[in-house]
Design a protein around this motif. Structure first.
Motif, mmCIF file in Angstrom:
data_model
loop_
_atom_site.group_PDB
_atom_site.id
_atom_site.type_symbol
_atom_site.label_atom_id
_atom_site.label_comp_id
_atom_site.label_asym_id
_atom_site.label_seq_id
_atom_site.Cartn_x
_atom_site.Cartn_y
_atom_site.Cartn_z
ATOM 1 N N PRO A 293 78.121 -8.264 -1.855
ATOM 2 C CA PRO A 293 78.179 -9.726 -1.828
ATOM 3 C C PRO A 293 76.823 -10.278 -2.274
ATOM 4 O O PRO A 293 75.779 -9.728 -1.946
ATOM 5 N N ASP A 294 76.826 -11.344 -3.056
ATOM 6 C CA ASP A 294 75.603 -11.989 -3.508
ATOM 7 C C ASP A 294 74.961 -12.674 -2.302
ATOM 8 O O ASP A 294 75.613 -13.483 -1.642
ATOM 9 N N PRO A 295 73.701 -12.376 -1.975
ATOM 10 C CA PRO A 295 73.072 -12.998 -0.804
ATOM 11 C C PRO A 295 72.876 -14.505 -0.960
ATOM 12 O O PRO A 295 72.629 -15.203 0.015
ATOM 13 N N ASN A 296 73.021 -15.016 -2.177
ATOM 14 C CA ASN A 296 72.836 -16.439 -2.437
ATOM 15 C C ASN A 296 74.135 -17.222 -2.330
ATOM 16 O O ASN A 296 74.129 -18.410 -2.050
ATOM 17 N N SER A 297 75.243 -16.574 -2.589
ATOM 18 C CA SER A 297 76.564 -17.192 -2.541
ATOM 19 C C SER A 297 77.539 -16.107 -2.127
ATOM 20 O O SER A 297 77.941 -15.282 -2.939
ATOM 21 N N PHE A 298 77.928 -16.103 -0.861
ATOM 22 C CA PHE A 298 78.728 -15.003 -0.319
ATOM 23 C C PHE A 298 80.093 -14.891 -0.997
ATOM 24 O O PHE A 298 80.736 -13.864 -0.933
ATOM 25 N N SER A 299 80.540 -15.943 -1.672
ATOM 26 C CA SER A 299 81.814 -15.870 -2.388
ATOM 27 C C SER A 299 81.679 -15.159 -3.732
ATOM 28 O O SER A 299 82.671 -14.792 -4.338
ATOM 29 N N THR A 300 80.448 -14.969 -4.214
ATOM 30 C CA THR A 300 80.228 -14.186 -5.420
ATOM 31 C C THR A 300 79.991 -12.743 -4.996
ATOM 32 O O THR A 300 79.119 -12.468 -4.173
ATOM 33 N N VAL A 301 80.806 -11.844 -5.544
ATOM 34 C CA VAL A 301 80.698 -10.436 -5.176
ATOM 35 C C VAL A 301 80.617 -9.587 -6.441
ATOM 36 O O VAL A 301 81.096 -9.981 -7.502
ATOM 37 N N TYR A 302 79.992 -8.436 -6.293
ATOM 38 C CA TYR A 302 79.836 -7.485 -7.388
ATOM 39 C C TYR A 302 80.456 -6.164 -6.978
ATOM 40 O O TYR A 302 80.340 -5.741 -5.825
ATOM 41 N N LEU A 303 81.084 -5.506 -7.938
ATOM 42 C CA LEU A 303 81.672 -4.192 -7.743
ATOM 43 C C LEU A 303 81.095 -3.300 -8.830
ATOM 44 O O LEU A 303 81.127 -3.663 -10.015
ATOM 45 N N VAL A 304 80.526 -2.165 -8.448
ATOM 46 C CA VAL A 304 79.889 -1.251 -9.406
ATOM 47 C C VAL A 304 80.582 0.099 -9.307
ATOM 48 O O VAL A 304 80.730 0.654 -8.223
ATOM 49 N N ARG A 305 80.989 0.615 -10.463
ATOM 50 C CA ARG A 305 81.556 1.961 -10.525
ATOM 51 C C ARG A 305 81.048 2.618 -11.795
ATOM 52 O O ARG A 305 81.331 2.150 -12.889
ATOM 53 N N GLY A 306 80.274 3.678 -11.618
ATOM 54 C CA GLY A 306 79.743 4.380 -12.782
ATOM 55 C C GLY A 306 78.901 3.457 -13.640
ATOM 56 O O GLY A 306 77.988 2.820 -13.166
#
Length: 166
Positions: free
Chosen positions: A65-78
């Motif tokens: 989750p983005d610490p600045n906007s909890f509704s913005t999230v990132y998913l990382v795979r490879g």
């Protein structure tokens, strides 16, 4: 805050906006959106193990989750970073320019206080974007090993901690 995320076996990420009374699948939009997109694009095939949150190997999945906007999230795979500006309803790929010989993205971070400043790591290189992932610059750390985690303390860009596996 009343907004929270929970991780379940099988790679499911749940989201609650009411302090845990009701939960929704935070990855439902990702799964639906990318199933149809992946039929036309074979470079990122869906696999049942896509959301297996293993800690090791190139199939490891990381969720931020983005610490600045909890509704913005990132998913990382490879080598792929995905961003959702609406808590998982829609997703876009954030293109990190990592050379083929640099390996896969093994760590990721969003700068607290400046959500447009992103960091990604592959092997002993740290990539930084000051514009939300449009342009990237790279710095190679003077050490051998693979960066496995990036931590940025709140308060300034003066310090970043990198956990390195030798």
């Amino acid at each position: 805050t009343s907004e929270m995320y929970a991780f379940a076996e099988g790679g499911i990420i749940w989201r609650s906006v009411d302090g845990g009374t009701k939960w929704t699948d935070a990855l439902q939009g990702f799964t639906q959106q990318n199933r149809s997109a992946n039929r036309a694009r074979e470079s990122f095939p869906m696999r049942t193990s896509l959301f297996s949150f293993s800690q090791f190997g190139s199939d490891a999945v990381q969720f931020f989750p983005d610490p600045n906007s909890f509704s913005t999230v990132y998913l990382v795979r490879g080598g792929v970073v995905w961003r959702s500006p609406d808590a998982g309803t829609s997703w876009e790929e954030v293109r990190v320019i990592v050379p083929p010989n640099a390996g896969v993205i093994s760590a990721f971070a969003v700068y607290p206080g400046r959500g447009y400043v992103l960091f990604a790591a592959a092997d002993n290189q740290i990539y930084r974007s000051n514009d939300g992932g449009i342009n990237w610059s790279a710095t190679t750390l003077p050490l051998a090993g693979k960066i496995t985690r990036l931590l940025i303390p709140e308060g300034g860009l003066d310090m970043m901690l990198a956990v390195v596996e030798r």
